[in-house]
Design an enzyme around this catalytic site. Structure first.
Site, mmCIF file in Angstrom:
data_model
loop_
_atom_site.group_PDB
_atom_site.id
_atom_site.type_symbol
_atom_site.label_atom_id
_atom_site.label_comp_id
_atom_site.label_asym_id
_atom_site.label_seq_id
_atom_site.Cartn_x
_atom_site.Cartn_y
_atom_site.Cartn_z
ATOM 1 N N LYS A 199 0.856 -1.191 0.000
ATOM 2 C CA LYS A 199 0.000 0.000 0.000
ATOM 3 C C LYS A 199 0.891 1.238 0.000
ATOM 4 O O LYS A 199 1.669 1.462 0.926
ATOM 5 C CB LYS A 199 -0.915 -0.006 1.219
ATOM 6 C CG LYS A 199 -1.889 1.165 1.271
ATOM 7 C CD LYS A 199 -2.782 1.049 2.498
ATOM 8 C CE LYS A 199 -3.764 2.195 2.612
ATOM 9 N NZ LYS A 199 -4.617 2.083 3.820
ATOM 10 N N LYS A 252 -2.241 -1.630 -3.698
ATOM 11 C CA LYS A 252 -3.074 -0.434 -3.688
ATOM 12 C C LYS A 252 -2.174 0.802 -3.785
ATOM 13 O O LYS A 252 -1.231 0.922 -3.010
ATOM 14 C CB LYS A 252 -3.895 -0.387 -2.391
ATOM 15 C CG LYS A 252 -4.818 0.820 -2.268
ATOM 16 C CD LYS A 252 -5.538 0.831 -0.918
ATOM 17 C CE LYS A 252 -6.474 2.031 -0.828
ATOM 18 N NZ LYS A 252 -7.175 2.106 0.470
#
Length: 326
Positions: A199, A252
């Site tokens: 992330k 992400k």
């Protein structure tokens, strides 16, 4: 010219779908659902067209709307009725996610994934327990190890409410081991963990922070989310989470990180998820509103690119719209 190899032969109608290399199906998609304990009616999310925060009483209806499109999985995010420095409403038995998940699990056939983080529940908007003086010193942010117990308690509370899978997103070192141990000790050894393993600290998250009311009150998240410049580090993060018991791995954002999706796909024998984040959704909508892009075609192509890069599942705000097409 004497061309014996003519790729266009396989692009004609009839044969084209037979040789298509990548398929996108509604069952590949996960639809985020925002449940808001502070409202009694649906509240449109201005920066994310066609999305709303829904009250707890409408969580089931919202999920049923998703299911009608053929999308079978949802990811539940909560906006609590109150916040404090430690984010205690994140693991409260009567918390917003816990209440919503109980109802969704009891009244629908949806596969329910829950986001496990503290940023939506802390008064400061960061993803854990703060270091002393973090509000005034930009070199300080979240204390890693004291945060682990809170994440573990939150994951167990989601499991007890009926979640089918938990998805820790805080990028706290050791979060998968802490959550796996806590789930196993609580009798949830069969409950899988989808780790937000990779992330990035991304500019593409802006609209989500409006949707989930989770923007930091000060500073940023660069001390715990990854540097967008780093690719090799993604494999290190994914390897640590696999070693600690992650059942699936998330990258992400997605569109600007398709190389990372491919690298994780090739590097690990775990299902790979791509999160098609709010900024990616919002910018396509904004361009379509100006007539610069075809909304449906661009949304479909962007999700297809994520599948082609190696994603097995895609968390996307386009889930319902694209599912109608599929």
């Amino acid at each position: 010219m004497d061309l014996t190899d003519r790729p266009r032969r396989l692009r004609r109608d009839g044969i084209r779908p037979l040789v298509s290399e990548t398929d996108l199906d509604a069952t590949d998609l996960v639809a985020p659902v925002f449940v808001d304990a502070t409202t009694d009616e649906r509240v449109p999310i201005e920066s994310m067209p066609n999305h709303e925060r829904v009250p707890v009483d409408e969580a089931v209806a919202r999920v049923e709307e998703v299911r009608e499109t053929g999308v079978e999985a949802v990811m539940v995010f909560g906006i609590p009725e109150s916040k404090d420095e430690r984010g205690t409403r994140a693991w409260a038995d009567d918390g917003v996610v816990q209440e919503a998940v109980r109802r969704i699990a009891a009244e629908t056939d949806a596969y329910v994934i829950t986001d496990v983080c503290l940023c939506e529940y802390t008064s400061h908007g960061h993803c854990g327990v703060l270091e002393p003086d973090a509000a005034s010193d930009p070199t300080l942010t979240v204390r890693n190890d004291p945060t682990l117990d809170l994440l573990a308690k939150t994951a167990v509370s989601h499991a007890e409410a009926g979640a089918d899978m938990v998805a820790p997103s805080s990028m706290t070192d050791g979060m998968i081991a802490a959550i796996r141990t806590a789930l196993d000790d609580a009798g949830f050894a069969d409950l899988p963990i989808l780790s937000y393993a990779v992330k990035y600290e991304s500019a593409f998250y802006g609209p989500f922070r409006d949707a989930a009311d989770g923007a930091p009150a000060f500073g940023d998240r660069r001390h715990y989310q990854m540097d967008p410049a780093n690719g090799r580090e993604a494999l290190r993060e994914a390897r640590l989470d696999v070693d600690q018991g992650a059942d699936a791995l998330m990258v992400k954002p997605a569109l600007a990180y398709l190389d990372v999706v491919r690298a994780v796909r090739e590097g690990f024998d775990r299902p790979v998820a791509a999160y098609n984040v709010s900024g990616e959704y919002a910018m396509i909508h904004a361009a379509a509103e100006k007539g610069w892009l075809d909304l449906e075609e661009t949304a479909y192509e962007s999700l297809l690119a994520m599948k082609r890069a190696g994603a097995d599942l895609i968390v996307t705000y386009f889930a319902e719209d694209v599912a109608h097409r599929l």
